[in-house]
Design a protein around this motif. Structure first.
Motif, PDB file in Angstrom:
ATOM      1  N   GLU A 187      -2.586 -11.622  11.255  1.00  0.00           N
ATOM      2  CA  GLU A 187      -2.065 -11.648   9.881  1.00  0.00           C
ATOM      3  C   GLU A 187      -0.612 -11.166   9.802  1.00  0.00           C
ATOM      4  OE1 GLU A 187      -4.610 -10.018   6.736  1.00  0.00           O
ATOM      5  OE2 GLU A 187      -6.334 -10.502   8.007  1.00  0.00           O
ATOM      6  N   SER A 188      -0.211 -10.327  10.734  1.00  0.00           N
ATOM      7  CA  SER A 188       1.162  -9.807  10.716  1.00  0.00           C
ATOM      8  C   SER A 188       2.172 -10.874  11.116  1.00  0.00           C
ATOM      9  CB  SER A 188       1.291  -8.630  11.690  1.00  0.00           C
ATOM     10  OG  SER A 188       1.342  -9.101  13.023  1.00  0.00           O
ATOM     11  N   GLY A 189       1.693 -11.914  11.786  1.00  0.00           N
ATOM     12  CA  GLY A 189       2.607 -12.943  12.274  1.00  0.00           C
ATOM     13  C   GLY A 189       2.994 -12.740  13.732  1.00  0.00           C
ATOM     14  N   LEU A 190       2.533 -11.633  14.330  1.00  0.00           N
ATOM     15  CA  LEU A 190       2.748 -11.456  15.764  1.00  0.00           C
ATOM     16  C   LEU A 190       1.813 -12.414  16.501  1.00  0.00           C
ATOM     17  CD1 LEU A 190       2.834  -7.559  16.269  1.00  0.00           C
ATOM     18  CD2 LEU A 190       4.733  -9.124  16.701  1.00  0.00           C
ATOM     19  N   GLU A 191       2.206 -12.784  17.709  1.00  0.00           N
ATOM     20  CA  GLU A 191       1.333 -13.625  18.518  1.00  0.00           C
ATOM     21  C   GLU A 191       0.602 -12.746  19.522  1.00  0.00           C
ATOM     22  OE1 GLU A 191       2.151 -16.864  21.841  1.00  0.00           O
ATOM     23  OE2 GLU A 191       3.052 -17.400  19.900  1.00  0.00           O
ATOM     24  N   GLY A 192      -0.719 -12.653  19.386  1.00  0.00           N
ATOM     25  CA  GLY A 192      -1.500 -11.817  20.293  1.00  0.00           C
ATOM     26  C   GLY A 192      -1.528 -12.428  21.683  1.00  0.00           C
ATOM     27  N   GLU A 193      -1.200 -11.629  22.691  1.00  0.00           N
ATOM     28  CA  GLU A 193      -1.230 -12.150  24.066  1.00  0.00           C
ATOM     29  C   GLU A 193      -2.467 -11.690  24.807  1.00  0.00           C
ATOM     30  OE1 GLU A 193       2.441 -11.636  26.199  1.00  0.00           O
ATOM     31  OE2 GLU A 193       3.212 -13.402  25.144  1.00  0.00           O
ATOM     32  N   SER A 194      -2.828 -10.415  24.611  1.00  0.00           N
ATOM     33  CA  SER A 194      -4.078  -9.946  25.203  1.00  0.00           C
ATOM     34  C   SER A 194      -4.620  -8.754  24.436  1.00  0.00           C
ATOM     35  CB  SER A 194      -3.889  -9.598  26.688  1.00  0.00           C
ATOM     36  OG  SER A 194      -3.070  -8.481  26.826  1.00  0.00           O
ATOM     37  N   PHE A 195      -5.924  -8.677  24.430  1.00  0.00           N
ATOM     38  CA  PHE A 195      -6.615  -7.563  23.782  1.00  0.00           C
ATOM     39  C   PHE A 195      -7.574  -6.987  24.809  1.00  0.00           C
ATOM     40  CE2 PHE A 195      -5.401 -10.526  20.457  1.00  0.00           C
ATOM     41  CZ  PHE A 195      -4.826  -9.699  19.513  1.00  0.00           C
ATOM     42  N   PHE A 196      -7.549  -5.677  24.961  1.00  0.00           N
ATOM     43  CA  PHE A 196      -8.455  -5.080  25.935  1.00  0.00           C
ATOM     44  C   PHE A 196      -8.834  -3.670  25.512  1.00  0.00           C
ATOM     45  CE2 PHE A 196      -5.248  -2.382  28.009  1.00  0.00           C
ATOM     46  CZ  PHE A 196      -4.066  -3.020  27.662  1.00  0.00           C
ATOM     47  N   ARG A 197      -9.779  -3.105  26.246  1.00  0.00           N
ATOM     48  CA  ARG A 197     -10.257  -1.767  25.919  1.00  0.00           C
ATOM     49  C   ARG A 197     -10.012  -0.818  27.073  1.00  0.00           C
ATOM     50  NH1 ARG A 197     -15.534  -1.646  22.518  1.00  0.00           N
ATOM     51  NH2 ARG A 197     -15.275  -3.507  21.254  1.00  0.00           N
ATOM     52  N   GLY A 198      -9.947   0.457  26.760  1.00  0.00           N
ATOM     53  CA  GLY A 198      -9.816   1.465  27.799  1.00  0.00           C
ATOM     54  C   GLY A 198      -9.976   2.835  27.192  1.00  0.00           C
ATOM     55  N   ALA A 199     -10.773   3.667  27.823  1.00  0.00           N
ATOM     56  CA  ALA A 199     -10.948   5.072  27.425  1.00  0.00           C
ATOM     57  C   ALA A 199     -11.177   5.245  25.916  1.00  0.00           C
ATOM     58  CB  ALA A 199      -9.742   5.897  27.864  1.00  0.00           C
ATOM     59  N   GLY A 200     -12.078   4.429  25.364  1.00  0.00           N
ATOM     60  CA  GLY A 200     -12.439   4.594  23.947  1.00  0.00           C
ATOM     61  C   GLY A 200     -11.447   4.003  22.975  1.00  0.00           C
ATOM     62  N   ASN A 201     -10.405   3.354  23.501  1.00  0.00           N
ATOM     63  CA  ASN A 201      -9.388   2.754  22.633  1.00  0.00           C
ATOM     64  C   ASN A 201      -9.416   1.238  22.736  1.00  0.00           C
ATOM     65  OD1 ASN A 201      -7.932   5.215  21.704  1.00  0.00           O
ATOM     66  ND2 ASN A 201      -7.684   5.486  23.906  1.00  0.00           N
ATOM     67  N   ARG A 202      -8.838   0.611  21.723  1.00  0.00           N
ATOM     68  CA  ARG A 202      -8.617  -0.834  21.750  1.00  0.00           C
ATOM     69  C   ARG A 202      -7.116  -1.058  21.809  1.00  0.00           C
ATOM     70  NH1 ARG A 202     -13.282  -3.662  18.748  1.00  0.00           N
ATOM     71  NH2 ARG A 202     -14.914  -2.094  18.944  1.00  0.00           N
ATOM     72  N   PHE A 203      -6.702  -1.962  22.687  1.00  0.00           N
ATOM     73  CA  PHE A 203      -5.280  -2.225  22.895  1.00  0.00           C
ATOM     74  C   PHE A 203      -4.947  -3.667  22.551  1.00  0.00           C
ATOM     75  CE2 PHE A 203      -6.290   1.288  25.706  1.00  0.00           C
ATOM     76  CZ  PHE A 203      -5.190   2.127  25.586  1.00  0.00           C
ATOM     77  N   ALA A 204      -3.732  -3.859  22.066  1.00  0.00           N
ATOM     78  CA  ALA A 204      -3.231  -5.212  21.820  1.00  0.00           C
ATOM     79  C   ALA A 204      -1.831  -5.330  22.392  1.00  0.00           C
ATOM     80  CB  ALA A 204      -3.199  -5.506  20.325  1.00  0.00           C
ATOM     81  N   LEU A 205      -1.627  -6.397  23.167  1.00  0.00           N
ATOM     82  CA  LEU A 205      -0.288  -6.763  23.625  1.00  0.00           C
ATOM     83  C   LEU A 205       0.074  -8.030  22.863  1.00  0.00           C
ATOM     84  CD1 LEU A 205       2.088  -6.348  25.621  1.00  0.00           C
ATOM     85  CD2 LEU A 205       0.842  -7.801  27.223  1.00  0.00           C
ATOM     86  N   ALA A 206       1.203  -8.001  22.174  1.00  0.00           N
ATOM     87  CA  ALA A 206       1.572  -9.134  21.328  1.00  0.00           C
ATOM     88  C   ALA A 206       3.056  -9.428  21.472  1.00  0.00           C
ATOM     89  CB  ALA A 206       1.232  -8.825  19.874  1.00  0.00           C
ATOM     90  N   ARG A 207       3.474 -10.542  20.902  1.00  0.00           N
ATOM     91  CA  ARG A 207       4.866 -10.952  21.018  1.00  0.00           C
ATOM     92  C   ARG A 207       5.366 -11.470  19.672  1.00  0.00           C
ATOM     93  NH1 ARG A 207       7.934 -12.282  25.564  1.00  0.00           N
ATOM     94  NH2 ARG A 207       6.152 -12.226  26.960  1.00  0.00           N
ATOM     95  N   ALA A 208       6.613 -11.145  19.375  1.00  0.00           N
ATOM     96  CA  ALA A 208       7.233 -11.667  18.153  1.00  0.00           C
ATOM     97  C   ALA A 208       7.798 -13.050  18.444  1.00  0.00           C
ATOM     98  CB  ALA A 208       8.358 -10.741  17.685  1.00  0.00           C
ATOM     99  N   ASN A 209       7.500 -13.974  17.590  1.00  0.00           N
ATOM    100  CA  ASN A 209       8.040 -15.320  17.779  1.00  0.00           C
ATOM    101  C   ASN A 209       9.372 -15.473  17.071  1.00  0.00           C
ATOM    102  OD1 ASN A 209       6.086 -16.558  19.422  1.00  0.00           O
ATOM    103  ND2 ASN A 209       4.692 -16.596  17.676  1.00  0.00           N
ATOM    104  N   GLY A 210      10.104 -16.466  17.481  1.00  0.00           N
ATOM    105  CA  GLY A 210      11.421 -16.700  16.883  1.00  0.00           C
ATOM    106  C   GLY A 210      11.313 -17.268  15.478  1.00  0.00           C
TER     107      GLY A 210
END
Lengths: 70, 220
Positions: free
Chosen positions: B197-220
């Motif tokens: 919804e933010s307009g970022l492009e999600g590249e990967s989502f993963f979990r670790g040590a009780g957390n949720r992580f998102a790696l995303a990229r801003a598009n032009g």
């Protein structure tokens, strides 16, 4: 814009930070007032003309929380 | 408990000294993200606290702007790094993640580690991610983490599985008193939806040590 050059950014960052800061509300330019400067701006303020709000710089840390922060 | 950004600021100002002392080590997941950034990047750390991740960023040659609502945590971070040339490239700014004081397309990368879950409403959380996207240059990377509702650690702290997403997790001060910290625990695809919804492009989502992580990229 100066900040497109990473080198310049690093050399004179203490002033350049003030260059990239904008009003958190209207995103407009801020007018810097320096009261105490020693290597970096320690005391002063950043004034948004459009919002007529003055953001304080204390101990080298600008406080840019919006006026209606709650 | 009052669920507001101001209460989060008051809470972290109150626990700042013991929090900073107990939360020195950077997260491995963040170090992995940092390692991949080209040196000389201008990096925004949203909710930097006392700089547990700003410091390794500076040490790897990045220019860092750290923002936080807690003036005390910022002061602790600034004082701890002010005498070292290694950390000259860190700037500390009091700011609200939902109203960033930077123009559009200012940064080459941004991170927000364990911050979104402190924002009181979904609207605030979405605004914070949208603001991150706004200040990123086209192609810039964002790395975010939130606390996951299914972290087994929570059962011990809360005396059972969380019954609702909005909880209070106590912080123990050195004198033994506890200070409640308000959290919104993330479930299912909540983080993924915020990213989309933010307009970022999600590249990967993963979990670790009780957390949720998102790696995303801003598009032009």
């Amino acid at each position: 814009m100066v900040l497109s050059h990473a080198g310049a950014f690093r050399r004179a960052m203490k002033r350049d930070l003030m260059e990239i800061l904008c009003c958190p509300v209207c995103k407009g330019d801020l007018e810097l007032q320096v009261d105490v400067e020693k290597d970096e701006i320690l005391e002063g303020s950043l004034f948004c003309k459009q919002c007529n709000h003055r953001y304080e710089i204390k101990d080298g840390i600008p406080d840019l929380l919006p006026p209606d922060f709650k | 408990m009052d669920r507001s950004k101001a209460s989060v600021r008051a809470t972290y100002d109150r626990i700042a000294a013991s929090y900073a002392a107990a939360r020195e080590r950077p997260w491995d997941e963040v170090l992995d993200f940092i390692t991949d950034l080209p040196a000389g990047s201008q990096v925004l750390d949203v909710g930097c606290g006392h700089g547990r991740h700003a410091r390794p960023l500076a040490l790897t040659g990045q220019s860092v702007v750290g923002i936080d609502v807690s003036r005390k945590l910022l002061s602790i971070g600034k004082k701890a790094t002010s005498s070292s040339q290694d950390f000259r490239s860190i700037e500390w700014v009091g700011a609200d993640a939902t109203a960033l004081p930077f123009p559009d397309a200012t940064f080459d990368a941004a991170l927000s580690i364990a911050v979104l879950h402190h924002l009181p409403s979904r609207a605030d959380r979405l605004l914070a991610v949208t603001e991150m996207r706004r200040v990123l240059r086209p192609g810039a990377k964002a790395f975010l983490s939130v606390w996951s509702v299914d972290d087994p650690y929570l059962e011990g702290v809360l005396g059972g599985r969380p019954k609702k997403p909005d909880v209070e997790i106590p912080w123990r001060l050195p004198d033994g008193t506890t200070v409640p910290r308000p959290y919104h625990l993330f479930k299912d695809d909540e983080l993924e939806r915020l990213i989309i919804e933010s307009g970022l492009e999600g590249e990967s989502f993963f979990r670790g040590a009780g957390n949720r992580f998102a790696l995303a990229r801003a598009n032009g």
